[in-house]
Design a protein around this motif. Structure first.
Motif: not given
Length: 263
Positions: A67-69, A142-146
């Protein structure tokens, strides 16, 4: 619902009330007013948006395992800075055409009249405010989606339901969190239509926040929360679903989603 000084006929108590009053008094087609402006700008803006995102995510190390938020959030910020520079004038025109009692008959008519009355600056007066809203919005989205995409589908293989579900949830969370900034943006984009001198002279995000608080208190910053979430949730779900399908369809090996090789 977000207009600070609406006409008496455009005061709504909620989402359903707004739908009902607009449909019965102005016609159902009014709910799509300004859509031509969105269509004209959305294609090029989204191409720039996702192209910038993929490039920046790769550059920030977001394509590596795990994970790379922060990489996703940073890439989302870069994407919205680029796309909003192109989309902002179209968004202003859309807002002007959607104001109750709008006199504009088309996108070009709106552009010509606003440019003549207020100058080209009017199409970018809200750009800093737009970025103040869209940078946190896109970073959160984007952070939540990824994160959700990897949790729901650890294999990373193309899965439409994963992309739609993760996209919808991410859009709803981001929309709710940034509603106060959207209210301020709407004020700045529609100030030219106001008869109130204080609203017409509102200049910048800080001034907009002060005015909203003076007129409506803290409740003013939540105006339009429900329709904002209800519109962003399906739109981001569709957006991510179509985009991920496009990536899968255009990849050389359609049997499995492979990371895109970027320069």
């Amino acid at each position: 619902m977000q207009i600070l000084q609406p006409t008496p006929q455009a005061v709504y108590s909620g989402v359903l009330n707004a739908f009902s009053k607009i449909s019965t008094t102005e016609g159902a087609k009014t709910l799509w007013r300004g859509v031509n402006s969105v269509i004209l700008g959305a294609g090029p803006a989204h191409a720039l948006y996702f192209g910038t995102y993929e490039y920046a995510k790769h550059a920030f190390g977001g394509n590596e395992s795990g994970h790379h938020p922060f990489a996703a959030a940073g890439a989302g910020a870069c994407a919205t800075i680029a796309s909003d520079a192109l989309m902002n004038p179209f968004d202003v025109i859309k807002q002007r055409m959607q104001v109750h009692g709008s006199i504009y008959t088309s996108v070009m008519d709106c552009f010509v009249k606003v440019n003549k009355a207020e100058g080209f600056r009017a199409f970018y007066i809200s750009y800093p405010t737009t970025l103040t809203m869209t940078i946190p919005f896109q970073s959160i989205q984007f952070a939540t989606y990824e994160y959700l995409r990897k949790v729901l589908n650890p294999s990373g293989a193309y899965d439409p339901m994963t992309h739609i579900t993760a996209g919808g949830i991410a859009g709803a969370i981001a929309a709710a969190a940034t509603t106060p900034l959207d209210v301020a943006k709407t004020l700045l984009q529609t100030r030219g239509e106001a008869t109130d001198v204080r609203i017409r002279n509102c200049n910048g995000l800080v001034d907009a926040f002060k005015l909203i608080y003076q007129r409506q208190g803290l409740a003013g910053f939540g105006k339009g929360l429900q329709p904002r979430v209800l519109s962003h949730m399906p739109s981001t779900a569709i957006c991510w679903g179509v985009y991920e399908y496009g990536k899968w369809f255009l990849s050389r090996d359609n049997s499995d989603q492979q990371p895109i090789n970027l320069p």
